[in-house]
Enzyme design. Structure first.
Site, mmCIF file in Angstrom:
data_model
loop_
_atom_site.group_PDB
_atom_site.id
_atom_site.type_symbol
_atom_site.label_atom_id
_atom_site.label_comp_id
_atom_site.label_asym_id
_atom_site.label_seq_id
_atom_site.Cartn_x
_atom_site.Cartn_y
_atom_site.Cartn_z
ATOM 1 N N GLU A 42 0.872 -1.176 0.000
ATOM 2 C CA GLU A 42 0.000 0.000 0.000
ATOM 3 C C GLU A 42 0.907 1.223 0.000
ATOM 4 O OE1 GLU A 42 -2.991 0.248 3.160
ATOM 5 O OE2 GLU A 42 -2.797 2.427 3.101
ATOM 6 N N ARG A 46 1.416 10.339 0.177
ATOM 7 C CA ARG A 46 1.807 11.361 1.149
ATOM 8 C C ARG A 46 3.044 12.120 0.724
ATOM 9 N NH1 ARG A 46 1.099 7.923 6.785
ATOM 10 N NH2 ARG A 46 -0.747 6.848 6.017
ATOM 11 N N LYS A 130 -11.256 -0.564 6.259
ATOM 12 C CA LYS A 130 -10.102 -0.324 7.118
ATOM 13 C C LYS A 130 -10.636 0.168 8.469
ATOM 14 C CE LYS A 130 -6.236 2.990 7.068
ATOM 15 N NZ LYS A 130 -4.978 3.229 6.332
HETATM 16 C C1 3PG Z 1 -1.880 4.161 7.631
HETATM 17 O O1 3PG Z 1 -1.844 5.012 6.784
HETATM 18 O O2 3PG Z 1 -2.609 3.171 7.515
HETATM 19 C C2 3PG Z 1 -1.103 4.334 8.868
HETATM 20 O O3 3PG Z 1 -0.457 5.545 8.921
HETATM 21 C C3 3PG Z 1 -0.108 3.256 9.097
HETATM 22 O O4 3PG Z 1 0.015 3.255 10.432
HETATM 23 P P1 3PG Z 1 1.393 2.975 11.184
HETATM 24 O O5 3PG Z 1 2.395 3.920 10.574
HETATM 25 O O6 3PG Z 1 1.096 3.323 12.613
HETATM 26 O O7 3PG Z 1 1.711 1.535 10.978
#
Ligand code: 3PG
Length: 208
Positions: A42, A46, A130
């Site tokens: 994924e 960003r 999600k």
């Molecule tokens: C996402 O976009 O799903 C989260 O930012 C991932 O979360 P994590 O960086 O805490 O694993």
């Protein structure tokens, strides 16, 4: 991983959530994840290079199921589709976002964090979503609590999950997989430590 009709939640136990700052890292990261046993990525929208990173992975690493994460505007859904993303993930589930993701024809996971949001997604005809931000929104306890009253919903919890906490989510009946960024630490990417990414992926792939 050629089929997108297979449930997104049942492909791998841990979906690597990846932030790419340097386009040159995209293909080696994707290869390291596949080699470690996680043929899904994924790629979060960003950074300025995110769409190009999706394009590069789609072109050069055919063995990986590449998706776009952090879809926060309707326009990004089409951009991600056009770049070659094969699934979409959003941190939220506004009507406009859901419409835009639906109209790409790609499988997608809208983000939810409350029971009403879960019900809204179910009303739209989707059963997979999600749960974000998972740890901050009640964690595995929240999902365990809604499994009985809202059994139709299945989740990929993401946000604050670690190798240590992932099993408590994966043990739940309404969780198919978890998402996490711990597999691709920024320092490993910055130093080109693909062996570390491979080994983190292998550790996560063995969770189920
Ligand atoms: C996402 O976009 O799903 C989260 O930012 C991932 O979360 P994590 O960086 O805490 O694993």
């Amino acid at each position: 991983m050629s089929s997108t009709s297979e449930s997104l939640l049942d492909v791998v136990p841990v979906v690597p959530v990846v932030v790419i700052d340097d386009l040159a890292h995209a293909v080696p990261v994707a290869r390291a994840l596949v080699e470690g046993g996680l043929p899904v990525i994924e790629l979060t929208l960003r950074t300025p290079v995110a769409l190009d990173a999706i394009r590069a992975i789609a072109d050069e690493v055919p063995d990986i199921l590449v998706g776009a994460g952090t879809i926060v505007t309707p326009g990004q859904a089409k951009q991600a589709h056009d770049a070659g993303a094969r699934f979409l993930v959003s941190p939220g589930a506004t009507p406009a976002l859901m419409d835009a993701m639906l109209s790409t024809g790609l499988p997608f996971l809208p983000g939810t964090a409350t029971v009403s949001e879960v019900l809204t997604v179910l009303e739209a005809g989707l059963t997979e979503m999600k749960f974000f931000p998972a740890e901050a929104s009640g964690g595995a306890g929240f999902l365990r609590s809604i499994a009985s009253p809202v059994p139709a919903a299945r989740f990929c919890p993401t946000g604050g999950i670690t190798l240590a906490s992932a099993p408590s989510y994966l043990a739940l009946p309404n969780v198919g997989c978890v998402g996490g960024s711990w597999l691709t630490p920024a320092d490993a990417l910055a130093t080109g430590d693909w062996e570390r990414v491979r080994s983190l992926a292998a550790e996560a792939a063995a969770l189920r």
